[in-house]
Structures are given as C-alpha cells and as structure tokens.
Design a protein around this motif. Structure first.
Motif, short mmCIF file in Angstrom:
data_model
loop_
_atom_site.label_atom_id
_atom_site.label_comp_id
_atom_site.label_asym_id
_atom_site.label_seq_id
_atom_site.Cartn_x
_atom_site.Cartn_y
_atom_site.Cartn_z
N ILE A 5 37.37 35.72 45.01
CA ILE A 5 37.23 35.60 43.54
C ILE A 5 35.94 36.37 43.15
O ILE A 5 34.74 35.49 43.29
CB ILE A 5 37.67 34.32 43.13
CG1 ILE A 5 39.23 34.05 43.21
CG2 ILE A 5 37.27 34.30 41.43
CD1 ILE A 5 39.54 32.57 43.14
N LEU A 6 35.82 37.05 42.25
CA LEU A 6 34.58 37.91 41.73
C LEU A 6 34.67 37.64 40.24
O LEU A 6 35.63 38.01 39.62
CB LEU A 6 34.46 39.33 42.08
CG LEU A 6 35.00 39.62 43.47
CD1 LEU A 6 34.92 41.18 43.80
CD2 LEU A 6 33.87 39.18 44.54
N SER A 7 33.58 37.18 39.56
CA SER A 7 33.37 37.09 38.50
C SER A 7 32.04 37.28 37.84
O SER A 7 31.04 37.13 38.48
CB SER A 7 33.88 35.71 37.77
OG SER A 7 33.23 34.56 38.24
N ASP A 8 31.88 37.40 36.48
CA ASP A 8 30.47 37.56 35.89
C ASP A 8 29.53 38.73 36.54
O ASP A 8 28.44 38.39 36.97
CB ASP A 8 29.94 36.24 35.80
CG ASP A 8 30.71 35.32 35.02
OD1 ASP A 8 30.73 35.48 33.76
OD2 ASP A 8 30.97 34.17 35.62
N LEU A 9 30.17 39.81 36.88
CA LEU A 9 29.29 40.71 37.53
C LEU A 9 28.40 41.33 36.65
O LEU A 9 27.27 41.98 36.81
CB LEU A 9 30.08 41.77 38.25
CG LEU A 9 30.98 41.13 39.57
CD1 LEU A 9 32.02 42.08 40.14
CD2 LEU A 9 30.15 40.28 40.57
N HIS A 10 29.02 41.61 35.32
CA HIS A 10 28.25 42.56 34.29
C HIS A 10 27.52 43.74 34.78
O HIS A 10 26.42 44.21 34.56
CB HIS A 10 27.13 41.31 33.69
CG HIS A 10 27.77 40.36 33.07
ND1 HIS A 10 27.87 40.45 31.75
CD2 HIS A 10 27.87 39.15 33.39
CE1 HIS A 10 28.32 39.11 31.51
NE2 HIS A 10 28.30 38.20 32.47
N ILE A 11 28.47 44.63 35.46
CA ILE A 11 28.05 45.97 35.97
C ILE A 11 27.73 46.53 34.74
O ILE A 11 28.25 46.72 33.79
CB ILE A 11 29.28 46.65 36.67
CG1 ILE A 11 29.58 45.80 37.84
CG2 ILE A 11 28.89 48.12 36.75
CD1 ILE A 11 30.71 46.38 38.49
N GLY A 12 26.38 47.29 34.73
CA GLY A 12 25.97 48.03 33.49
C GLY A 12 24.76 47.24 32.84
O GLY A 12 24.08 47.75 32.27
N HIS A 13 24.62 46.01 33.29
CA HIS A 13 23.49 45.24 32.57
C HIS A 13 22.33 45.52 33.30
O HIS A 13 22.29 45.42 34.31
CB HIS A 13 23.92 43.78 32.39
CG HIS A 13 22.95 42.88 31.75
ND1 HIS A 13 21.66 42.41 32.31
CD2 HIS A 13 22.94 42.44 30.51
CE1 HIS A 13 21.38 41.73 31.51
NE2 HIS A 13 21.98 41.69 30.49
N GLY A 35 46.82 39.77 54.16
CA GLY A 35 47.54 38.92 53.31
C GLY A 35 46.47 38.34 52.21
O GLY A 35 46.95 37.51 51.55
N ASP A 36 45.17 38.48 52.74
CA ASP A 36 44.24 37.94 51.61
C ASP A 36 44.45 38.88 50.42
O ASP A 36 44.82 40.02 50.12
CB ASP A 36 42.95 38.27 52.41
CG ASP A 36 42.59 37.06 53.43
OD1 ASP A 36 43.51 36.16 53.65
OD2 ASP A 36 41.69 37.46 54.19
N GLU A 37 43.47 38.26 49.42
CA GLU A 37 43.57 38.86 47.99
C GLU A 37 42.18 38.79 47.35
O GLU A 37 41.25 38.05 47.90
CB GLU A 37 44.35 37.90 46.93
CG GLU A 37 45.74 38.00 47.33
CD GLU A 37 46.59 36.95 46.52
OE1 GLU A 37 47.81 37.07 46.66
OE2 GLU A 37 46.06 36.37 45.84
N ILE A 38 41.91 39.85 46.84
CA ILE A 38 40.58 40.09 45.86
C ILE A 38 40.84 39.89 44.48
O ILE A 38 41.74 40.85 44.00
CB ILE A 38 39.90 41.43 46.20
CG1 ILE A 38 39.68 41.33 47.81
CG2 ILE A 38 38.63 41.46 45.43
CD1 ILE A 38 38.89 42.71 48.43
N TRP A 39 40.19 39.14 43.88
CA TRP A 39 40.59 39.04 42.30
C TRP A 39 39.26 39.19 41.40
O TRP A 39 38.13 38.66 41.96
CB TRP A 39 40.95 37.34 42.12
CG TRP A 39 42.36 37.12 42.60
CD1 TRP A 39 43.00 37.56 43.82
CD2 TRP A 39 43.29 36.14 41.96
NE1 TRP A 39 44.20 36.62 43.95
CE2 TRP A 39 44.23 35.94 42.92
CE3 TRP A 39 43.24 35.37 40.70
CZ2 TRP A 39 45.41 35.09 42.59
CZ3 TRP A 39 44.21 34.60 40.46
CH2 TRP A 39 45.29 34.49 41.17
N GLY A 40 39.33 39.86 40.46
CA GLY A 40 38.07 39.98 39.51
C GLY A 40 38.52 39.33 38.31
O GLY A 40 39.50 39.86 37.57
#
Length: 77
Positions: A5-13, A35-40
């Motif tokens: 689970i990926l969050s608060d990356l703020h790409i461009g900041h 079977g693994d998942e990647i969530w943004g």
C-alpha cells in the motif's frame, strides 16, 4: 497474499522523497509474488506547484507505471 500500500507520495512536490520511492519499488520487485497486489491510496500527485501534466510525465510516475505493468505480467501468474 501481500498488499503493498502506497500513499502520500506527492510526486511533483519540491520535498518529495524520491530516493525512498526508488527503495520502495526495489523492495516490491524483490518481495512480490503471484497474487500480491499493489495499491496506490491518495495524494499520489502534488499538482499545485507544477501542474497535473508534469505529474503525469514525471520520471517517478513512469517508474510506478513500469512496476504496475510488470505486476500485471508477473505477480498475477
């Protein structure tokens, strides 16, 4: 099954932690299995400084897109 689970990356900041994102991508490539998942989740882009188009074309966004394509081919088989 794992969920990355990926969050608060703020790409461009101006203060985005791109080296940490590179480490995260390397970790996911190493650890992900079928079977693994990647969530943004939220705050992927930081559009206020340079605009949405800059975020979409940012090199880090491209790295995550490559990871997503790889995950569809590899992790789901």
């Amino acid at each position: 099954m794992k969920k990355f689970i990926l969050s608060d990356l703020h790409i461009g900041h101006k203060d985005a932690q791109y080296s940490a994102m590179d480490e995260m991508i390397a970790y996911i490539k190493k650890e992900a299995k079928s079977g693994d998942e990647i969530w943004g989740l939220g705050d992927w882009f930081h559009m206020y400084e340079n605009g949405f188009e800059n975020c979409l074309t940012h090199p880090m966004t491209q790295k995550f897109r490559t990871l997503q394509r790889k995950s569809q081919q590899t992790f789901t088989r």
